[in-house]
Scaffold this active site. Structure first.
Site, PDB file in Angstrom:
ATOM      1  N   GLU A 131       0.823  -1.259   0.088  1.00 11.25           N
ATOM      2  CA  GLU A 131       0.023   0.132  -0.079  1.00 11.25           C
ATOM      3  C   GLU A 131       0.802   1.192   0.183  1.00 11.25           C
ATOM      4  O   GLU A 131       2.310   1.057   0.157  1.00 11.25           O
ATOM      5  CB  GLU A 131      -0.846  -0.132   1.346  1.00 11.25           C
ATOM      6  CG  GLU A 131      -1.830  -1.017   1.213  1.00 11.25           C
ATOM      7  CD  GLU A 131      -2.922  -1.278   2.285  1.00 11.25           C
ATOM      8  OE1 GLU A 131      -2.783  -0.284   3.286  1.00 11.25           O
ATOM      9  OE2 GLU A 131      -3.641  -2.069   2.326  1.00 11.25           O
ATOM     10  N   SER A 136       7.298  -3.492   3.498  1.00  8.00           N
ATOM     11  CA  SER A 136       8.026  -4.427   4.088  1.00  8.00           C
ATOM     12  C   SER A 136       7.095  -4.988   5.473  1.00  8.00           C
ATOM     13  O   SER A 136       6.822  -6.020   5.873  1.00  8.00           O
ATOM     14  CB  SER A 136       9.166  -3.907   4.760  1.00  8.00           C
ATOM     15  OG  SER A 136       9.853  -3.083   3.881  1.00  8.00           O
ATOM     16  N   GLY A 353      32.844   4.299 -21.640  1.00  9.73           N
ATOM     17  CA  GLY A 353      31.634   5.313 -21.926  1.00  9.73           C
ATOM     18  C   GLY A 353      30.627   4.802 -22.786  1.00  9.73           C
ATOM     19  O   GLY A 353      29.438   5.392 -22.409  1.00  9.73           O
ATOM     20  N   GLU A 376       9.868  -8.623  -3.679  1.00  9.43           N
ATOM     21  CA  GLU A 376       9.573  -9.660  -2.844  1.00  9.43           C
ATOM     22  C   GLU A 376      10.492  -9.381  -1.390  1.00  9.43           C
ATOM     23  O   GLU A 376      10.844 -10.518  -1.086  1.00  9.43           O
ATOM     24  CB  GLU A 376      10.149 -11.012  -3.391  1.00  9.43           C
ATOM     25  CG  GLU A 376       9.295 -11.266  -4.926  1.00  9.43           C
ATOM     26  CD  GLU A 376       8.055 -11.432  -5.047  1.00  9.43           C
ATOM     27  OE1 GLU A 376       7.358 -11.555  -4.051  1.00  9.43           O
ATOM     28  OE2 GLU A 376       7.430 -11.583  -6.002  1.00  9.43           O
TER      29      GLU A 376
HETATM   30  C1  LIG Z   1       8.583  -1.999  -9.538  1.00  7.18           C
HETATM   31  C2  LIG Z   1       7.970  -2.533  -8.333  1.00  7.18           C
HETATM   32  C3  LIG Z   1       7.046  -3.630  -8.593  1.00  7.18           C
HETATM   33  C4  LIG Z   1       6.417  -4.349  -7.335  1.00  7.18           C
HETATM   34  N1  LIG Z   1       5.528  -5.114  -7.468  1.00  7.18           N
HETATM   35  C5  LIG Z   1       4.625  -5.719  -6.340  1.00  7.18           C
HETATM   36  C6  LIG Z   1       3.675  -6.487  -6.530  1.00  7.18           C
HETATM   37  O1  LIG Z   1       3.266  -6.863  -7.650  1.00  7.18           O
HETATM   38  N2  LIG Z   1       2.681  -6.676  -5.471  1.00  7.18           N
HETATM   39  C7  LIG Z   1       3.015  -6.069  -4.249  1.00  7.18           C
HETATM   40  O2  LIG Z   1       2.224  -6.121  -3.205  1.00  7.18           O
HETATM   41  N3  LIG Z   1       4.126  -5.179  -3.984  1.00  7.18           N
HETATM   42  C8  LIG Z   1       4.911  -4.930  -4.958  1.00  7.18           C
HETATM   43  N4  LIG Z   1       5.837  -3.883  -4.977  1.00  7.18           N
HETATM   44  C9  LIG Z   1       6.265  -3.521  -3.483  1.00  7.18           C
HETATM   45  C10 LIG Z   1       7.433  -4.277  -2.996  1.00  7.18           C
HETATM   46  O3  LIG Z   1       7.361  -5.284  -2.467  1.00  7.18           O
HETATM   47  C11 LIG Z   1       7.923  -3.096  -1.892  1.00  7.18           C
HETATM   48  O4  LIG Z   1       8.166  -1.934  -2.393  1.00  7.18           O
HETATM   49  C12 LIG Z   1       9.110  -3.550  -0.831  1.00  7.18           C
HETATM   50  O5  LIG Z   1       8.183  -4.775  -0.215  1.00  7.18           O
HETATM   51  C13 LIG Z   1       9.326  -2.724  -0.101  1.00  7.18           C
HETATM   52  O6  LIG Z   1       8.479  -1.869   0.664  1.00  7.18           O
HETATM   53  P1  LIG Z   1       8.363  -0.196   0.581  1.00  7.18           P
HETATM   54  O7  LIG Z   1       8.681  -0.029  -0.633  1.00  7.18           O
HETATM   55  O8  LIG Z   1       7.294   0.131   1.322  1.00  7.18           O
HETATM   56  O9  LIG Z   1       9.555  -0.046   1.453  1.00  7.18           O
HETATM   57  P2  LIG Z   1       9.630   0.259   3.050  1.00  7.18           P
HETATM   58  O10 LIG Z   1       8.936  -1.107   3.646  1.00  7.18           O
HETATM   59  O11 LIG Z   1       9.147   1.442   3.545  1.00  7.18           O
HETATM   60  O12 LIG Z   1      11.177   0.336   3.233  1.00  7.18           O
HETATM   61  C14 LIG Z   1      12.037   1.436   3.102  1.00  7.18           C
HETATM   62  C15 LIG Z   1      13.492   1.183   3.650  1.00  7.18           C
HETATM   63  O13 LIG Z   1      13.533   0.687   5.148  1.00  7.18           O
HETATM   64  C16 LIG Z   1      14.016  -0.773   5.132  1.00  7.18           C
HETATM   65  N5  LIG Z   1      13.218  -1.400   6.427  1.00  7.18           N
HETATM   66  C17 LIG Z   1      11.949  -1.503   6.350  1.00  7.18           C
HETATM   67  N6  LIG Z   1      11.783  -1.925   7.609  1.00  7.18           N
HETATM   68  C18 LIG Z   1      12.935  -2.572   7.954  1.00  7.18           C
HETATM   69  C19 LIG Z   1      13.310  -3.165   9.255  1.00  7.18           C
HETATM   70  N7  LIG Z   1      12.388  -3.820  10.145  1.00  7.18           N
HETATM   71  N8  LIG Z   1      14.584  -3.374   9.517  1.00  7.18           N
HETATM   72  C20 LIG Z   1      15.528  -2.821   8.721  1.00  7.18           C
HETATM   73  N9  LIG Z   1      15.197  -2.012   7.753  1.00  7.18           N
HETATM   74  C21 LIG Z   1      14.014  -2.007   7.384  1.00  7.18           C
HETATM   75  C22 LIG Z   1      13.835  -1.365   3.924  1.00  7.18           C
HETATM   76  O14 LIG Z   1      14.820  -2.419   3.805  1.00  7.18           O
HETATM   77  C23 LIG Z   1      14.017  -0.232   3.044  1.00  7.18           C
HETATM   78  O15 LIG Z   1      15.532   0.050   2.564  1.00  7.18           O
HETATM   79  C24 LIG Z   1       6.611  -3.458  -6.159  1.00  7.18           C
HETATM   80  C25 LIG Z   1       7.759  -2.754  -5.962  1.00  7.18           C
HETATM   81  C26 LIG Z   1       8.338  -1.947  -7.037  1.00  7.18           C
HETATM   82  C27 LIG Z   1       9.397  -0.990  -7.045  1.00  7.18           C
END
Ligand SMILES: Cc1cc2nc3c(=O)[nH]c(=O)nc-3n(C[C@H](O)[C@H](O)[C@H](O)COP(=O)(O)OP(=O)(O)OC[C@H]3O[C@@H](n4cnc5c(N)ncnc54)[C@H](O)[C@@H]3O)c2cc1C
Length: 398
Positions: A131, A136, A353, A376
């Site tokens: 969302e 994560s 380059g 994932e």
């Molecule tokens: C091109 C693309 C396609 C995608 N396709 C799908 C899809 O088909 N279906 C779907 O459901 N999702 C999809 N996603 C979402 C993807 O799974 C999430 O972007 C990913 O899980 C990370 O979540 P976030 O972006 O909210 O980052 P956040 O959870 O906000 O994390 C931000 C940073 O904080 C770190 N972090 C977070 N929690 C912790 C912790 N407990 N300890 C240490 N570090 C932490 C993370 O590693 C990251 O570096 C897609 C994303 C992209 C970019």
């Protein structure tokens, strides 16, 4: 050329499938990937070709019209496809995860209703956990389904939905009110049938449009907005609410092997490009491959490709044997995606380059590799899963 990323002990059928896919990748994907990717064009002809080869039903049991192949076969196919163009593997990845979830957790009626048409590529799957406020932290999902007299009403917003516009069956994880203490026990997966396309595709369900991404182009990634969307209880995966987190985590676990395979595919291609270019490009009177600094880079890149491939194969085989593979899948995803980023970067440097020119394939791989560090579950989340699993198995006796 074919020395790296070999897999011992494959059956004749697996070898045959891989040879067919490899030829398809060399002839139908690699020659068109740059143009399609730069135009952000959906690879419709390639997808048709994959349908004809039966790839949409690769892991679906034969009784439902699929090929009944293993996770290992699937992962090796994905590795080949990603070697050609990672976006194409994205088209089948979410489909494969939804088919896996249905196969493992669907009711007999749900399996009968969807799996045969999924095997034929008529029903195309996507899955949605993320969302705007969370990725994560899956248990923090806010999109909510409320039970009424005739069914459920869903409200909320989903984000980052790969194949959101080009799929017609989305497995969506939402909050339901089970009254459980733990947040993840109040989550349910709904099977949302919808037409392909953008805009308000059904009353109360909008797919706003494609998110403009840095790479991973051609395949659509969208939001999904629910505003009073009504859905029948029969569309709950497995028929029982409150089980959604478990279903999705099972899907994501096979998804992690798949992301590892995609990372292997990109790294193999980056290596192939680098070893070819380094024998063509001459500086100071010799091919750059003859400078030890470049030759050592090639050696390190190949070693990383090999290590990532072996760990990916190990994780797939563990799952196929029915054993728990959360730690191994996490390790494979972690190392394959990190190595992929490193190998791609080294290949880019070897191109000098020209690596910065859009005429060269490595430019595209440089934009694709970072996605695998995120999709994932990020590397930090993989390390969390791995360390949790290790602490479980190596409990201190002190
Ligand atoms: C091109 C693309 C396609 C995608 N396709 C799908 C899809 O088909 N279906 C779907 O459901 N999702 C999809 N996603 C979402 C993807 O799974 C999430 O972007 C990913 O899980 C990370 O979540 P976030 O972006 O909210 O980052 P956040 O959870 O906000 O994390 C931000 C940073 O904080 C770190 N972090 C977070 N929690 C912790 C912790 N407990 N300890 C240490 N570090 C932490 C993370 O590693 C990251 O570096 C897609 C994303 C992209 C970019």
């Amino acid at each position: 050329m074919a020395r790296l990323a070999q897999t011992a002990g494959l059956t004749d059928i697996q070898e045959e499938i891989l040879a067919t896919v490899r030829t398809f990748v060399d002839k139908e994907i690699i020659p068109h990937a740059q143009t399609l990717e730069h135009g952000d064009t959906y690879p419709a002809d390639i997808v048709e070709g994959m349908k004809e080869m039966g790839l949409f039903g690769l892991t679906i049991p034969e009784e439902y019209g699929g090929l009944g192949e293993s996770l290992l076969t699937y992962a090796l196919v994905v590795e080949q496809i990603a070697r050609g163009w990672m976006s194409v593997s994205g088209v089948i990845n979410t489909h494969f995860i939804v088919a896996h979830m249905l196969k493992q957790h669907g009711t007999p009626e749900q399996k009968q209703k969807y799996l045969p048409r999924m095997a034929a590529g008529e029903v195309r799957g996507s899955f949605s956990m993320s969302e705007p406020e969370l990725g994560s932290d899956v248990a923090a999902i806010r999109t909510r389904a409320v039970r009424g007299d005739s069914g459920y009403t869903i409200n909320g917003q989903k984000m980052w939905l790969t194949n959101g516009g080009t799929s017609n069956l989305t497995a969506v994880l939402v909050k339901t009110d089970e009254g459980a203490e733990k947040a993840h026990q109040n989550l349910t997966t709904f099977l949302v049938e919808k037409p392909e396309g953008y805009g308000e595709v059904l009353p109360g369900l909008t797919i706003p449009g494609k998110i403009d991404k840095m790479g991973y182009k051609g395949v659509d990634t969208t939001e999904m907005v629910f505003d009073g969307f009504e859905i029948a209880p029969e569309q709950i995966l497995g028929g029982v609410s409150g089980q959604g987190f478990r279903h999705m985590m099972d899907g994501v676990e096979v998804g992690r092997v798949n992301v590892a395979a995609r990372a292997c595919g990109i790294a193999i291609r980056a290596f192939e490009l680098a070893i070819e270019y380094s024998q063509q490009r001459r500086t100071f009177g010799k091919a750059i491959a003859e400078h030890q600094a470049i030759a050592f880079k090639l050696a390190e890149m190949a070693t990383k490709v090999e290590a990532a491939h072996l760990m990916m194969v190990n994780a797939a085989r563990l799952k196929d044997s029915g054993q728990r593979n959360d730690v191994e899948a996490g390790m494979a995803k972690l190392i394959a995606s990190e190595y992929c980023a490193e190998v791609t970067q080294e290949s880019f440097r070897i191109h000098g380059g020209y690596g910065y020119s859009k005429e060269y394939e490595i430019e595209r791989l440089m934009r694709e590799a970072p996605f695998l560090l995120i999709g994932e579950g990020t590397s930090e989340i993989q390390k969390t899963i791995i360390s949790r699993g290790l602490l479980r198995d190596y409990q201190s006796r002190g």
